[in-house]
Design a protein around this motif. Structure first.
Motif, PDB file in Angstrom:
ATOM      1  N   GLU A  75      35.702  49.847  65.513  1.00 52.98           N
ATOM      2  CA  GLU A  75      36.906  49.275  65.672  1.00 52.98           C
ATOM      3  C   GLU A  75      37.561  49.430  67.089  1.00 52.98           C
ATOM      4  OE1 GLU A  75      38.837  51.269  62.477  1.00 52.98           O
ATOM      5  OE2 GLU A  75      38.030  49.700  60.970  1.00 52.98           O
ATOM      6  N   GLN A  76      36.976  50.227  67.837  1.00 52.76           N
ATOM      7  CA  GLN A  76      37.940  50.490  69.078  1.00 52.76           C
ATOM      8  C   GLN A  76      37.649  49.326  69.763  1.00 52.76           C
ATOM      9  OE1 GLN A  76      39.684  53.193  69.527  1.00 52.76           O
ATOM     10  NE2 GLN A  76      39.025  53.428  67.333  1.00 52.76           N
ATOM     11  N   TYR A 111      32.136  58.727  71.845  1.00 55.36           N
ATOM     12  CA  TYR A 111      31.495  57.553  71.971  1.00 55.36           C
ATOM     13  C   TYR A 111      31.626  57.048  73.498  1.00 55.36           C
ATOM     14  CZ  TYR A 111      35.929  54.652  71.733  1.00 55.36           C
ATOM     15  OH  TYR A 111      36.897  54.168  72.085  1.00 55.36           O
ATOM     16  N   THR A 112      30.918  56.111  73.670  1.00 53.93           N
ATOM     17  CA  THR A 112      31.150  55.287  74.947  1.00 53.93           C
ATOM     18  C   THR A 112      30.222  53.832  74.706  1.00 53.93           C
ATOM     19  OG1 THR A 112      30.504  55.443  77.341  1.00 53.93           O
ATOM     20  CG2 THR A 112      28.793  56.251  75.951  1.00 53.93           C
ATOM     21  N   ARG A 118      27.474  50.166  71.968  1.00 51.20           N
ATOM     22  CA  ARG A 118      28.651  51.181  71.482  1.00 51.20           C
ATOM     23  C   ARG A 118      27.419  52.408  71.144  1.00 51.20           C
ATOM     24  NH1 ARG A 118      33.823  49.463  69.911  1.00 51.20           N
ATOM     25  NH2 ARG A 118      33.963  47.296  70.300  1.00 51.20           N
ATOM     26  N   VAL A 119      27.670  53.442  71.800  1.00 49.80           N
ATOM     27  CA  VAL A 119      27.016  54.455  71.464  1.00 49.80           C
ATOM     28  C   VAL A 119      27.735  55.933  70.942  1.00 49.80           C
ATOM     29  CG1 VAL A 119      25.216  56.155  72.602  1.00 49.80           C
ATOM     30  CG2 VAL A 119      25.587  53.740  73.306  1.00 49.80           C
ATOM     31  N   ILE A 120      27.180  56.461  70.035  1.00 52.94           N
ATOM     32  CA  ILE A 120      28.089  57.841  69.380  1.00 52.94           C
ATOM     33  C   ILE A 120      27.268  58.772  70.316  1.00 52.94           C
ATOM     34  CG2 ILE A 120      28.570  59.104  67.331  1.00 52.94           C
ATOM     35  CD1 ILE A 120      28.685  56.324  65.863  1.00 52.94           C
ATOM     36  N   VAL A 131      23.024  54.729  68.276  1.00 49.02           N
ATOM     37  CA  VAL A 131      23.470  53.440  68.915  1.00 49.02           C
ATOM     38  C   VAL A 131      23.942  52.319  67.991  1.00 49.02           C
ATOM     39  CG1 VAL A 131      22.394  51.738  70.480  1.00 49.02           C
ATOM     40  CG2 VAL A 131      21.664  53.901  70.517  1.00 49.02           C
ATOM     41  N   ILE A 132      24.996  51.854  68.125  1.00 44.95           N
ATOM     42  CA  ILE A 132      25.450  50.626  67.356  1.00 44.95           C
ATOM     43  C   ILE A 132      25.136  49.280  67.717  1.00 44.95           C
ATOM     44  CG2 ILE A 132      27.443  49.774  66.109  1.00 44.95           C
ATOM     45  CD1 ILE A 132      28.508  52.587  66.244  1.00 44.95           C
TER      46      ILE A 132
END
Length: 133
Positions: A75-76, A111-112, A118-120, A131-132
């Motif tokens: 959601e970011q 995250y980044t 997107r990576v947690i 990895v999303i």
């Protein structure tokens, strides 16, 4: 000699299986038992010892983060993606130059966005947790 090898392998398997049943919540124990069994089959007693150590390491694999953390990251708003040449893989650390953003709902994670993904990440070790896509 072969019967001695089978006997030792069986004893190692039985001993570790009992431990796994007693402590099944631990990925390390489960990994150690699985590695020892495989090692015993392939390399006998020495293989059981080596396989147990390797399995213990693999058994500590990172559990995926809770669903609320994944939802938070999804959601970011999209920010600038950092481009790195190395592949981003679960269990491997992200480079030091990658800036991590804290997840306020669960400080165990950050995250980044790297290479448009997107990576947690575990902020203490900088290890990729998920990895999303």
């Amino acid at each position: 000699m072969k019967s001695k090898l089978i006997l030792v392998s069986t004893l190692v398997t039985v001993a570790l299986t009992g431990t796994v049943l007693a402590e099944d919540a631990s990925g390390t124990v489960t990994g150690a038992a699985g590695g020892a069994i495989t090692g015993a089959i392939v390399g006998g007693p020495v293989g059981a010892a080596v396989g147990g150590v390797a399995g213990a390491i693999a058994g500590t694999a990172i559990d995926p983060p809770p669903a609320r953390v994944v939802t938070y990251v999804q959601e970011q708003p999209v920010q600038n993606s950092v481009v790195v040449k190395q592949p981003i893989v679960v269990g491997k650390p992200v480079p030091q130059e990658v800036v991590l953003m804290p997840i306020t709902e669960d400080p165990r994670y950050s995250y980044t966005i790297v290479n448009e993904q997107r990576v947690i990440v575990d902020p203490q070790t900088r290890t990729v947790v998920q990895v999303i896509q």
